[in-house]
Design a protein around this motif. Structure first.
Motif, PDB file in Angstrom:
ATOM      1  N   ASN A 268      33.710 -17.665  24.449  1.00  0.00           N
ATOM      2  CA  ASN A 268      32.821 -18.101  23.269  1.00  0.00           C
ATOM      3  C   ASN A 268      31.131 -19.288  23.595  1.00  0.00           C
ATOM      4  O   ASN A 268      30.475 -19.638  23.185  1.00  0.00           O
ATOM      5  CB  ASN A 268      32.930 -18.490  21.818  1.00  0.00           C
ATOM      6  N   GLY A 269      31.811 -19.218  25.287  1.00  0.00           N
ATOM      7  CA  GLY A 269      31.015 -20.793  25.969  1.00  0.00           C
ATOM      8  C   GLY A 269      30.990 -21.935  25.523  1.00  0.00           C
ATOM      9  O   GLY A 269      30.832 -22.524  25.453  1.00  0.00           O
ATOM     10  N   GLY A 270      32.400 -21.879  24.959  1.00  0.00           N
ATOM     11  CA  GLY A 270      32.543 -23.354  24.735  1.00  0.00           C
ATOM     12  C   GLY A 270      33.211 -24.244  25.852  1.00  0.00           C
ATOM     13  O   GLY A 270      33.683 -25.455  25.911  1.00  0.00           O
ATOM     14  N   GLY A 271      32.789 -23.712  27.364  1.00  0.00           N
ATOM     15  CA  GLY A 271      33.729 -24.743  28.033  1.00  0.00           C
ATOM     16  C   GLY A 271      35.168 -24.937  28.089  1.00  0.00           C
ATOM     17  O   GLY A 271      36.122 -24.128  27.387  1.00  0.00           O
ATOM     18  N   GLY A 272      36.065 -25.621  29.453  1.00  0.00           N
ATOM     19  CA  GLY A 272      36.869 -25.226  29.407  1.00  0.00           C
ATOM     20  C   GLY A 272      38.417 -24.078  30.452  1.00  0.00           C
ATOM     21  O   GLY A 272      39.135 -24.113  29.779  1.00  0.00           O
ATOM     22  N   ALA A 273      36.450 -23.543  31.348  1.00  0.00           N
ATOM     23  CA  ALA A 273      37.601 -22.278  32.259  1.00  0.00           C
ATOM     24  C   ALA A 273      38.426 -22.739  32.666  1.00  0.00           C
ATOM     25  O   ALA A 273      39.591 -22.144  33.174  1.00  0.00           O
ATOM     26  CB  ALA A 273      36.236 -21.355  32.658  1.00  0.00           C
ATOM     27  N   TRP A 274      38.029 -23.700  34.008  1.00  0.00           N
ATOM     28  CA  TRP A 274      38.892 -24.407  34.283  1.00  0.00           C
ATOM     29  C   TRP A 274      40.671 -25.247  33.926  1.00  0.00           C
ATOM     30  O   TRP A 274      41.327 -24.766  34.208  1.00  0.00           O
ATOM     31  CB  TRP A 274      38.787 -25.616  35.460  1.00  0.00           C
ATOM     32  N   GLU A 275      40.943 -25.271  32.387  1.00  0.00           N
ATOM     33  CA  GLU A 275      42.011 -25.711  32.264  1.00  0.00           C
ATOM     34  C   GLU A 275      42.292 -24.668  31.162  1.00  0.00           C
ATOM     35  O   GLU A 275      43.546 -24.472  31.691  1.00  0.00           O
ATOM     36  CB  GLU A 275      41.589 -26.661  30.782  1.00  0.00           C
ATOM     37  N   TYR A 276      41.917 -23.078  31.175  1.00  0.00           N
ATOM     38  CA  TYR A 276      42.210 -21.977  31.115  1.00  0.00           C
ATOM     39  C   TYR A 276      43.531 -21.651  31.930  1.00  0.00           C
ATOM     40  O   TYR A 276      44.192 -20.983  32.090  1.00  0.00           O
ATOM     41  CB  TYR A 276      41.027 -21.352  29.780  1.00  0.00           C
ATOM     42  N   LEU A 277      42.509 -21.477  32.783  1.00  0.00           N
ATOM     43  CA  LEU A 277      42.539 -21.257  34.160  1.00  0.00           C
ATOM     44  C   LEU A 277      44.070 -21.563  34.751  1.00  0.00           C
ATOM     45  O   LEU A 277      45.186 -20.956  35.364  1.00  0.00           O
ATOM     46  CB  LEU A 277      41.670 -20.549  35.069  1.00  0.00           C
ATOM     47  N   CYS A 278      44.302 -22.949  34.789  1.00  0.00           N
ATOM     48  CA  CYS A 278      45.556 -23.543  34.655  1.00  0.00           C
ATOM     49  C   CYS A 278      46.417 -23.152  33.993  1.00  0.00           C
ATOM     50  O   CYS A 278      47.356 -23.253  34.681  1.00  0.00           O
ATOM     51  CB  CYS A 278      44.709 -25.506  34.997  1.00  0.00           C
ATOM     52  N   LEU A 279      46.276 -22.733  33.033  1.00  0.00           N
ATOM     53  CA  LEU A 279      47.422 -23.132  31.892  1.00  0.00           C
ATOM     54  C   LEU A 279      47.684 -21.629  31.880  1.00  0.00           C
ATOM     55  O   LEU A 279      49.291 -21.256  32.052  1.00  0.00           O
ATOM     56  CB  LEU A 279      47.211 -23.215  30.356  1.00  0.00           C
ATOM     57  N   VAL A 280      47.306 -20.896  31.958  1.00  0.00           N
ATOM     58  CA  VAL A 280      47.854 -19.207  32.389  1.00  0.00           C
ATOM     59  C   VAL A 280      48.627 -19.553  33.973  1.00  0.00           C
ATOM     60  O   VAL A 280      49.763 -18.686  33.398  1.00  0.00           O
ATOM     61  CB  VAL A 280      45.616 -18.484  33.077  1.00  0.00           C
ATOM     62  N   ARG A 281      47.972 -19.989  34.909  1.00  0.00           N
ATOM     63  CA  ARG A 281      48.820 -20.301  35.762  1.00  0.00           C
ATOM     64  C   ARG A 281      50.249 -21.324  35.904  1.00  0.00           C
ATOM     65  O   ARG A 281      51.316 -20.375  36.164  1.00  0.00           O
ATOM     66  CB  ARG A 281      47.810 -21.318  36.971  1.00  0.00           C
ATOM     67  N   LYS A 282      50.176 -21.818  35.060  1.00  0.00           N
ATOM     68  CA  LYS A 282      51.343 -22.854  34.769  1.00  0.00           C
ATOM     69  C   LYS A 282      52.191 -21.798  33.640  1.00  0.00           C
ATOM     70  O   LYS A 282      53.058 -21.874  33.893  1.00  0.00           O
ATOM     71  CB  LYS A 282      50.994 -23.800  33.822  1.00  0.00           C
ATOM     72  N   LEU A 283      51.541 -21.259  33.034  1.00  0.00           N
ATOM     73  CA  LEU A 283      53.023 -20.483  32.237  1.00  0.00           C
ATOM     74  C   LEU A 283      52.768 -18.909  32.653  1.00  0.00           C
ATOM     75  O   LEU A 283      53.626 -17.934  32.282  1.00  0.00           O
ATOM     76  CB  LEU A 283      51.597 -20.337  30.651  1.00  0.00           C
ATOM     77  N   LYS A 284      52.572 -18.552  34.164  1.00  0.00           N
ATOM     78  CA  LYS A 284      52.236 -17.182  34.391  1.00  0.00           C
ATOM     79  C   LYS A 284      51.848 -15.903  33.853  1.00  0.00           C
ATOM     80  O   LYS A 284      53.196 -14.241  33.709  1.00  0.00           O
ATOM     81  CB  LYS A 284      53.661 -17.209  35.473  1.00  0.00           C
ATOM     82  N   ALA A 285      51.057 -16.281  32.891  1.00  0.00           N
ATOM     83  CA  ALA A 285      50.636 -15.630  31.564  1.00  0.00           C
ATOM     84  C   ALA A 285      50.394 -14.129  32.899  1.00  0.00           C
ATOM     85  O   ALA A 285      49.396 -14.769  33.648  1.00  0.00           O
ATOM     86  CB  ALA A 285      49.840 -15.852  31.190  1.00  0.00           C
ATOM     87  N   ARG A 286      49.842 -13.096  32.227  1.00  0.00           N
ATOM     88  CA  ARG A 286      49.296 -11.658  32.854  1.00  0.00           C
ATOM     89  C   ARG A 286      47.939 -11.589  32.528  1.00  0.00           C
ATOM     90  O   ARG A 286      48.400 -11.204  30.978  1.00  0.00           O
ATOM     91  CB  ARG A 286      50.703 -10.659  32.979  1.00  0.00           C
ATOM     92  N   ARG A 287      46.957 -12.124  32.121  1.00  0.00           N
ATOM     93  CA  ARG A 287      45.539 -12.192  31.685  1.00  0.00           C
ATOM     94  C   ARG A 287      44.294 -11.870  32.644  1.00  0.00           C
ATOM     95  O   ARG A 287      43.988 -12.569  33.045  1.00  0.00           O
ATOM     96  CB  ARG A 287      45.324 -13.190  30.949  1.00  0.00           C
ATOM     97  N   SER A 288      44.945 -10.534  33.211  1.00  0.00           N
ATOM     98  CA  SER A 288      44.261 -10.478  35.007  1.00  0.00           C
ATOM     99  C   SER A 288      42.727 -10.383  34.464  1.00  0.00           C
ATOM    100  O   SER A 288      41.983 -10.949  35.016  1.00  0.00           O
ATOM    101  CB  SER A 288      44.516  -9.893  35.426  1.00  0.00           C
ATOM    102  N   ASP A 289      42.002  -9.744  33.508  1.00  0.00           N
ATOM    103  CA  ASP A 289      40.841  -9.691  32.822  1.00  0.00           C
ATOM    104  C   ASP A 289      40.226 -10.740  32.768  1.00  0.00           C
ATOM    105  O   ASP A 289      38.688 -10.981  33.520  1.00  0.00           O
ATOM    106  CB  ASP A 289      40.487  -8.316  32.100  1.00  0.00           C
ATOM    107  N   LYS A 290      40.305 -11.718  32.041  1.00  0.00           N
ATOM    108  CA  LYS A 290      40.265 -12.873  31.504  1.00  0.00           C
ATOM    109  C   LYS A 290      39.680 -13.820  33.238  1.00  0.00           C
ATOM    110  O   LYS A 290      39.079 -14.996  33.479  1.00  0.00           O
ATOM    111  CB  LYS A 290      40.838 -13.681  30.460  1.00  0.00           C
TER     112      LYS A 290
END
Length: 301
Positions: free
Chosen positions: A19-41
């Motif tokens: 929703n454009g609230g920022g924090g994209a890098w933090e989100y991507l780092c957390l996806v990596r850390k949790l090994k989440a499969r959210r490829s489209d995002k």
């Protein structure tokens, strides 16, 4: 395993970034850390950073980690063009890197160039025979092609090196069962039980393989492992309870009632009673079917 709080934080960050609230890098780092499969995002928000020179320059050395993350996400999303560009940037920065070599092999897989991918992985293994990721990629590639015999071959070679990989033992066991190679499947489950003796599903799977193989000795051992499953689950495993009943019935039939063990007779009675009690509570409509089945194998009168 991903904790509930971290999963919740990831979901909140995803909504915020979407929703454009920022924090994209933090989100991507957390996806990596949790090994989440959210490829489209990852593809969407990772590209937004890579395409913004100012945002990308702030990452420092982490820029290359993002290129790798986006490349993998792009392959998941079948965006070969984006993956190819990301890998090219990584190759320029890290010539001769095995890590980049893995990505190039994965890109060949996505394109369906199986022989070329096989050759690429083989070259990498010649340089480092203990590269666990590449061994796993070869297994995954054989699975994608639906070649069960090659999957078995690669898993066996993999387990000769990485004997402590429980997931690989379980996968190999399941493939052996699907191929009706029960003796080999039993060996895999024995290895799993030796490594993790308190995991009920391994005891249950081993018992079921032995029951399928049949024969007095196998049935007696199957009964023992069905019983250990019941013990490990506090008497809550319906399949194990039913397995005990079937094993004892089959053993009695094979031995024609000779040398009937008092312990087995007691176990049979307890298992049958537990099954009836469980069905009364959870599936009373199916109780007549259970009773008929137990009566058919002479476990209830």
């Amino acid at each position: 395993m991903v904790g509930a709080s971290e999963e919740s934080r990831l979901n909140c960050l995803e909504i915020q970034v979407d929703n454009g609230g920022g924090g994209a890098w933090e989100y991507l780092c957390l996806v990596r850390k949790l090994k989440a499969r959210r490829s489209d995002k990852v593809l969407k928000h990772g590209l937004s950073i890579l395409n913004d020179h100012r945002a990308r320059s702030k990452l420092g050395g982490e820029e290359w980690t993002l290129y790798e993350q986006v490349a993998i996400a792009a392959m998941d999303c079948q965006r070969v063009d984006i993956a190819k560009d990301c890998i090219a940037e990584l190759r320029k920065q890290f010539p001769g890197s095995m890590r980049v070599g893995r990505l190039e092999g994965m890109l060949l897989e996505v394109k369906g160039a199986w022989p070329e991918a096989e050759k690429a992985y083989q070259r990498l293994l010649e340089d480092n025979p203990l590269d666990q990721v590449i061994h796993k990629r070869k297994v995954a590639m054989a699975k994608a092609q639906g070649n069960a015999s090659v999957v078995v071959e690669y898993l066996r070679k993999y387990l000769e090196i990485f004997m402590a990989d429980h997931d690989a033992w379980r996968e190999l066991a399941e493939i052996y069962v699907s191929l009706q190679m029960y003796k080999q499947a039993a060996f895999c489950y024995e290895e799993l039980i030796l490594c993790q003796p308190l995991v009920p599903p391994y005891h249950l799977a081993y018992a079921e393989v032995l029951y399928t193989m049949g024969g007095l000795e196998n049935l007696q051992t199957a009964k023992m492992y069905y019983a250990s499953t019941i013990n490990l689950t506090g008497g809550k495993n319906t399949r194990a309870l039913y397995g005990v009943c079937l094993c004892i019935a089959a053993i009695n039939q094979l031995s024609k009632g000779r040398n009937k063990e008092e312990e087995s007779s007691e176990l049979q009675t307890l298992a049958a009673e537990s099954l009836v009690k469980d069905y009364k509570l959870r599936a009373p409509v199916k109780l007549p079917l259970l009773t008929a089945a137990l009566r058919n194998v002479k476990l209830v009168s």
